[in-house]
Scaffold this active site. Sequence first.
Site, mmCIF file in Angstrom:
data_model
loop_
_atom_site.group_PDB
_atom_site.id
_atom_site.type_symbol
_atom_site.label_atom_id
_atom_site.label_comp_id
_atom_site.label_asym_id
_atom_site.label_seq_id
_atom_site.Cartn_x
_atom_site.Cartn_y
_atom_site.Cartn_z
ATOM 1 N N LYS A 22 8.290 4.283 -9.828
ATOM 2 C CA LYS A 22 7.941 3.253 -8.844
ATOM 3 C C LYS A 22 6.517 2.762 -9.053
ATOM 4 O O LYS A 22 6.255 1.550 -9.111
ATOM 5 C CB LYS A 22 8.081 3.809 -7.427
ATOM 6 C CG LYS A 22 7.531 2.893 -6.332
ATOM 7 C CD LYS A 22 7.635 3.535 -4.954
ATOM 8 C CE LYS A 22 6.355 4.159 -4.483
ATOM 9 N NZ LYS A 22 5.381 3.177 -3.950
ATOM 10 N N ASN A 23 5.558 3.683 -9.125
ATOM 11 C CA ASN A 23 4.151 3.294 -9.189
ATOM 12 C C ASN A 23 3.786 2.616 -10.500
ATOM 13 O O ASN A 23 2.762 1.925 -10.577
ATOM 14 C CB ASN A 23 3.257 4.513 -8.960
ATOM 15 C CG ASN A 23 3.297 4.994 -7.516
ATOM 16 O OD1 ASN A 23 3.670 4.242 -6.619
ATOM 17 N ND2 ASN A 23 2.933 6.242 -7.294
ATOM 18 N N CYS A 116 2.521 2.107 3.575
ATOM 19 C CA CYS A 116 2.554 3.262 4.467
ATOM 20 C C CYS A 116 1.231 3.408 5.208
ATOM 21 O O CYS A 116 0.167 3.081 4.689
ATOM 22 C CB CYS A 116 2.816 4.539 3.668
ATOM 23 S SG CYS A 116 4.499 4.660 3.022
ATOM 24 N N ARG A 121 -7.397 2.384 3.384
ATOM 25 C CA ARG A 121 -7.125 1.776 2.080
ATOM 26 C C ARG A 121 -7.700 0.361 1.986
ATOM 27 O O ARG A 121 -7.009 -0.610 1.683
ATOM 28 C CB ARG A 121 -5.615 1.774 1.797
ATOM 29 C CG ARG A 121 -5.015 3.157 1.835
ATOM 30 C CD ARG A 121 -3.783 3.279 0.994
ATOM 31 N NE ARG A 121 -2.641 2.601 1.554
ATOM 32 C CZ ARG A 121 -1.420 2.675 1.052
ATOM 33 N NH1 ARG A 121 -1.191 3.389 -0.024
ATOM 34 N NH2 ARG A 121 -0.414 2.048 1.599
ATOM 35 N N ASP A 303 0.027 11.996 -3.576
ATOM 36 C CA ASP A 303 1.422 11.758 -3.241
ATOM 37 C C ASP A 303 2.251 13.039 -3.189
ATOM 38 O O ASP A 303 3.365 13.037 -2.658
ATOM 39 C CB ASP A 303 2.061 10.793 -4.242
ATOM 40 C CG ASP A 303 1.720 9.339 -3.952
ATOM 41 O OD1 ASP A 303 1.122 9.067 -2.900
ATOM 42 O OD2 ASP A 303 2.061 8.477 -4.775
ATOM 43 N N ARG A 396 11.969 3.366 0.157
ATOM 44 C CA ARG A 396 10.928 2.610 -0.557
ATOM 45 C C ARG A 396 10.647 3.222 -1.919
ATOM 46 O O ARG A 396 10.229 2.515 -2.846
ATOM 47 C CB ARG A 396 9.628 2.583 0.254
ATOM 48 C CG ARG A 396 9.641 1.642 1.444
ATOM 49 C CD ARG A 396 8.242 1.538 2.029
ATOM 50 N NE ARG A 396 7.290 1.279 0.975
ATOM 51 C CZ ARG A 396 6.077 1.840 0.903
ATOM 52 N NH1 ARG A 396 5.666 2.673 1.819
ATOM 53 N NH2 ARG A 396 5.274 1.547 -0.093
#
Length: 415
Positions: A22-23, A116, A121, A303, A396
């Site tokens: 995903k990232n 999220c 951030r 994560d 997600r």
Amino acid sequence: MSFIEVIGGRPLSGEIKVQGSKNAALPLLAAAVLHRGESRIKNCPGIRDIGNMEVLLGQFGCRTRREERTLIIDASDVADGIVTGAEVKRTRASVLFMGALSGRGRHAAIAYPGGCSIGERKIDFHIDALRKMRVNVEEKDGTLCFDAKELCGSDIVLKFPSVGATENIILAAVLARGTTRIQNAATEPEIGILCEFLNGAGARISCRGNSITIEGVKELRDTEYVLPGDRIVAGTYLTAAAGTGGKVRVAGVRKEELNSLIAVLREAGCEIGADAGSVTLAAKLPLRAVSLATAPYPGFPTDMQSLMMALMCGASGESRITETIFENRFHTAGELARMGAEIRVEGNTASITGGGGLTGAEVTAGDLRDGAALVTAGLFAKGRTTVRDPEDYIRRGYEDITGDLRKLGACVREY
């Protein structure tokens, strides 16, 4: 809203191949905007974050289609525009369109990105860097407006090795006039993947440690890239196996991307082996308590912090987890307490007294990794655990977490 029901107490066993990263995929979708043609991303995961980015690409005039596991993006007709709506708020990666559209020399406006709720951030690093590259950036009522007609290379020193800021600078610099040099750049594997993808399309990017040099080119060409497996999904299933006293082989992943996690799991008492494309784990309960602090790559990934917290609830002794990346990532502690965990949070450190075990309960996911951690906690617990996911956070990042866990012998279902 979705619910995941887990019956704990079954050791996991078997083999699973993890989905594409995903990232790594999200920056590549943004990077596709830079090329007036087609980009093909193979092994692209079918998750909500990707779907949200596809919607945003469409708002810029891109066309996307899927051929089995390949996502094809045609950015021939990218236009100026204003991008708002739920997809921006749901997907933190939407901020990467700042760099990509700047590189394309466009004027655009993007609603402030979401994702999220794991901390502030802030995107000051992104905006400051783009302004050094002569991008005119203004913030108006929660919307970022930028104009990049005078885009040129610059020397940029990041105050913190932010992954998103590093990616945005790279995206803006690829087609800029002159040379851009980034110092104190992030070194996560996803940065290297983005550079490989862009170099395959004709970019001129070189990386040496935390220093990245981008020499601007006039245009890019059609390219194809195969995404590696998702290191956090792989870590999720390794952690799940460890907490159940199981034995699994996780395939389709780069072992070196998991080195920090492997070191911690070995310290906890797990036996781990690895080859070029897989990692095997065998665990015997109870595990040993460990202490760790999250850190930028190659340190322990933030994560995986929630997942490790759940794992340590069953370990012998007291574990300590210090979160150094995000200031609001201990939501899991309160939910684990509903399952009988003994966790004390002081500032950015959580102390977990293990050994007592967990008992099934109804808990609620507060973000993507928190949701995955609560599902794994259900595997470790006695009885039935129901994970409420009111925002569908887990989808997600995970294509089919329940299906994958069932392949390894878990008693879990989604409804």
